[in-house]
Design an enzyme around this catalytic site. Sequence first.
Site, PDB file in Angstrom:
ATOM      1  N   GLN A 127       0.843  -1.200   0.000  1.00  0.00           N
ATOM      2  CA  GLN A 127       0.000   0.000   0.000  1.00  0.00           C
ATOM      3  C   GLN A 127       0.878   1.249   0.000  1.00  0.00           C
ATOM      4  O   GLN A 127       1.543   1.531   1.000  1.00  0.00           O
ATOM      5  CB  GLN A 127      -0.879  -0.022   1.257  1.00  0.00           C
ATOM      6  CG  GLN A 127      -1.749   1.199   1.439  1.00  0.00           C
ATOM      7  CD  GLN A 127      -2.433   1.192   2.806  1.00  0.00           C
ATOM      8  OE1 GLN A 127      -1.879   0.691   3.782  1.00  0.00           O
ATOM      9  NE2 GLN A 127      -3.631   1.731   2.880  1.00  0.00           N
ATOM     10  N   GLY A 128       0.896   1.970  -1.123  1.00  0.00           N
ATOM     11  CA  GLY A 128       1.751   3.149  -1.238  1.00  0.00           C
ATOM     12  C   GLY A 128       1.010   4.424  -0.905  1.00  0.00           C
ATOM     13  O   GLY A 128       0.592   5.162  -1.801  1.00  0.00           O
ATOM     14  N   TYR A 129       0.835   4.690   0.351  1.00  0.00           N
ATOM     15  CA  TYR A 129       0.090   5.877   0.788  1.00  0.00           C
ATOM     16  C   TYR A 129       1.017   6.919   1.409  1.00  0.00           C
ATOM     17  O   TYR A 129       1.207   7.996   0.875  1.00  0.00           O
ATOM     18  CB  TYR A 129      -0.988   5.492   1.818  1.00  0.00           C
ATOM     19  CG  TYR A 129      -2.259   4.881   1.242  1.00  0.00           C
ATOM     20  CD1 TYR A 129      -2.294   4.349  -0.040  1.00  0.00           C
ATOM     21  CD2 TYR A 129      -3.422   4.848   1.988  1.00  0.00           C
ATOM     22  CE1 TYR A 129      -3.467   3.780  -0.545  1.00  0.00           C
ATOM     23  CE2 TYR A 129      -4.602   4.290   1.490  1.00  0.00           C
ATOM     24  CZ  TYR A 129      -4.609   3.753   0.225  1.00  0.00           C
ATOM     25  OH  TYR A 129      -5.763   3.198  -0.275  1.00  0.00           O
ATOM     26  N   SER A 130       1.596   6.600   2.581  1.00  0.00           N
ATOM     27  CA  SER A 130       2.355   7.604   3.342  1.00  0.00           C
ATOM     28  C   SER A 130       3.603   8.065   2.609  1.00  0.00           C
ATOM     29  O   SER A 130       4.215   7.306   1.854  1.00  0.00           O
ATOM     30  CB  SER A 130       2.774   7.030   4.693  1.00  0.00           C
ATOM     31  OG  SER A 130       1.660   6.832   5.508  1.00  0.00           O
ATOM     32  N   GLU A 246     -14.227  -2.765   7.922  1.00  0.00           N
ATOM     33  CA  GLU A 246     -12.922  -3.242   8.411  1.00  0.00           C
ATOM     34  C   GLU A 246     -12.342  -2.346   9.499  1.00  0.00           C
ATOM     35  O   GLU A 246     -11.464  -2.762  10.243  1.00  0.00           O
ATOM     36  CB  GLU A 246     -11.913  -3.344   7.256  1.00  0.00           C
ATOM     37  CG  GLU A 246     -12.051  -4.594   6.427  1.00  0.00           C
ATOM     38  CD  GLU A 246     -13.126  -4.463   5.350  1.00  0.00           C
ATOM     39  OE1 GLU A 246     -13.799  -3.415   5.311  1.00  0.00           O
ATOM     40  OE2 GLU A 246     -13.294  -5.411   4.573  1.00  0.00           O
ATOM     41  N   SER A 370      -2.970   8.083  13.606  1.00  0.00           N
ATOM     42  CA  SER A 370      -2.488   8.096  14.989  1.00  0.00           C
ATOM     43  C   SER A 370      -3.648   8.391  15.934  1.00  0.00           C
ATOM     44  O   SER A 370      -4.683   8.900  15.520  1.00  0.00           O
ATOM     45  CB  SER A 370      -1.412   9.164  15.161  1.00  0.00           C
ATOM     46  OG  SER A 370      -2.019  10.437  15.209  1.00  0.00           O
ATOM     47  N   ASN A 371      -3.453   8.063  17.199  1.00  0.00           N
ATOM     48  CA  ASN A 371      -4.559   8.246  18.138  1.00  0.00           C
ATOM     49  C   ASN A 371      -4.977   9.709  18.281  1.00  0.00           C
ATOM     50  O   ASN A 371      -6.136   9.996  18.585  1.00  0.00           O
ATOM     51  CB  ASN A 371      -4.179   7.650  19.496  1.00  0.00           C
ATOM     52  CG  ASN A 371      -4.211   6.125  19.460  1.00  0.00           C
ATOM     53  OD1 ASN A 371      -4.394   5.536  18.394  1.00  0.00           O
ATOM     54  ND2 ASN A 371      -4.055   5.497  20.599  1.00  0.00           N
ATOM     55  N   GLU A 372      -4.041  10.613  18.021  1.00  0.00           N
ATOM     56  CA  GLU A 372      -4.419  12.031  18.069  1.00  0.00           C
ATOM     57  C   GLU A 372      -5.303  12.380  16.865  1.00  0.00           C
ATOM     58  O   GLU A 372      -6.249  13.152  16.979  1.00  0.00           O
ATOM     59  CB  GLU A 372      -3.169  12.913  18.096  1.00  0.00           C
ATOM     60  CG  GLU A 372      -2.457  12.918  19.445  1.00  0.00           C
ATOM     61  CD  GLU A 372      -1.922  11.550  19.846  1.00  0.00           C
ATOM     62  OE1 GLU A 372      -1.424  10.811  18.964  1.00  0.00           O
ATOM     63  OE2 GLU A 372      -2.019  11.203  21.036  1.00  0.00           O
TER      64      GLU A 372
END
Lengths: 387, 375
Positions: A127-130, A246, A370-372
């Site tokens: 998966q090429g996202y970030s 999902e 991230s959780n933030e």
Amino acid sequence: MPEQQDWNALTDEDFRAIFRDWVEQNCPADLRFMRKQRPVFDEVAVWYHRLADKGWLSPVWPQEYGGMGLDAAKHIVYVEEWARLGCPRIPDHGIGLTGPLLIRYGTQAQKDFFLPRILTGEHVWCQGYSEPNAGSDLASLKTSAVREGDDFIVNGQKIWTTLAHCANWILLLTRTSNDGPKRQNGITVLLVDMTDPGVTVRPIPNLRQETDFCEVFFDNVRVPAANVVGEVDQGWALAKAVLGHERIFLGAPSRPEYAIKRLERLAEDRGAFDDPGFVARYARLRLDLYDLGSAFERFARVLRAGGDLGPDVSVLKIFCSELYQRITEEMLTVAGEEARLWDDLQTAEGEVDAMNLYLDSRAPAIFGGSNEVQRGVLAKGVLGLPS
Amino acid sequence: MTGLILDDEDGGLALLRESVASFAARHDGPSTFRNRRSSGADMDRATWTAMAEAGWLGLLLPEDLGGLGLGLPEQAVLSEALGRALVSEPVAQLAVFAGTLLTEASESAERTRLAEGLVSAAAIVAPAWQGRNGAAAPVEARAEGEGYVLSGTLEFVPAAGSATDFLVLARAGQEDMLLSVPADAAGLSHSLHPTLDGAQLGTLVLDATPVAAGKVLAGGNAVSAALEKAIAVTRLALAAEMAGIATRAIEQTVAYTRDRVQFGRAIAAFQVVQHRLVDMWSDAEFANASVVNAVETCTEEGGRAGDLAILAAKARAGDAAVTITRRAIHLHGAMGFTDDCDIGLYMKRAVALNATLGQPEELRLQFVARERAAA
């Protein structure tokens, strides 16, 4: 093609029994409860092919494409049993990401070409996202795709690309335009053959000194325009839409469940249950895990009733990932002086990979938003707080 | 998605919720709380009578005792709604706890009289069974003639000043007894102590109080079984009430922080405030999920699984209600520190309910001990 049946017509209990029996007999013992969270394809190829031969590799693809066609309720059972039996994670971006995306938005030619090759394991996807400057703020991605005749020329860099070093295809989010009013416009999904010239993969050792993720560089890589999924410049909506029910699995209790069993094993062996301080801390963790089960059920029930998940499901991911961390932190406390050691800890009941889990537990609070970022989603999407 | 989400096929639970909401509009919780507190009363009789008329005091009581014969889902929804509206009468202690003791008691004319009185609010039936540490502390019962003479002290007696009858835990030799003692019995006295949530708890002193044989409601092992049942069901009701408090407190705080402007912005627009609100909301969601789990586990499985689920729910909802209201006060700023602001009353009620029948730490330890004993 393997035989399929209408799995959704079974009760959850019946399906669970059938699935569990077969998995117990067919998932190789030496692959169960692997220390490695993300084994590469070759390490788990046997299991991958067994699932494929049985027709159980792709739980949610419709049966006409070779999937099981499970609804969300049965999919939850599938994932629960998979975790309970300690089956290894397989490289599953083709199954969970590219496949569903193509089934929903792909051309007939794309479906015909790619889907069978995922099932055979010929194509292993990543998966090429970030990107280095587009992590939580994914919409600021810059990897460019410029039209040239029948092709797109891709230049740029992806990072944190899980298992790119064992993949041969990458689902790439590219920037095709900067013109729109929002950065979310102008993003295009491309299917890219990683064996093409100009693609370079460099694994990044992680905190656990394993290589789960990589950098991927694109230097004038030529991609046929036929490999665009959906419309040019409209890829953002596609990438988001494919994340349906999902999202509940980011909050599934399996990791903290596994960790607390290891904590219990260690604590029994080291006599920590005789220490009232430990017991009080353990009790909090145990009840957090118990209540995570109740909260998970709250959302699972929505899916079972045929509903869709709202943004509130993020609450599970935050709680689950932070609980996982707290359990592994307690393991190190119980380990005492031994927490200096890299190797697994020995107990009468077997090994405890305390350090491995401690390090691994840093990741889920970061990945998948991230959780933030998740808290931001809840603030806006659930509590309706102003900007 | 918020609140207690329970199966409600015939819409009965939704109806119950609505009727509590319209009740609360007529009997405002916070102002009743303040009035009761300033008058030194242990309960608000007008509210109590109105609740009796609505049938809520006998919600769980079987129909042959004059109750509605409903179940835990209904009780949870009622308690949650009362918590939300801060209707802070002792429903859990009197209707649920005393009601369960009466349900579990063996048949007798006295049992019927008390149950009917409880349901109609003609009688205030107060359980008296605890010692200073909260555990069961039976007073001494000495056989005399046909009946008994009771001596001893009991603590944390709800509505001790208003009570017409007490359900007293006593022990004669090795045998536990549950007796009905009228408030005007000889040798009976009480003192009252103001509570955090604007009511009064009593210390009940029995000094050679004579009780007739016909007033014995239960004896032997049935007594501890009845007590255990009453404690469990009441804990569940308290958990639901605290989940309601938690949910309402977060709603009020979201509303306040959206209105309150500082530095040219609603303070709810600041990320640090947003993340705090999200964490509070998340805690409330977990409290709601744990109460639903307890209701369903008790209804569908019961036994040890049900006991564990109740321990978890009371601990979770207690922690949630106390810490959410505490954080809510902070986010209300100086306004939150005033007696005028309702959020402080929610916090006080939460602390008081959380301390009733076991605090979270104690409940968690019980959970783990029971689970590990079975493993």
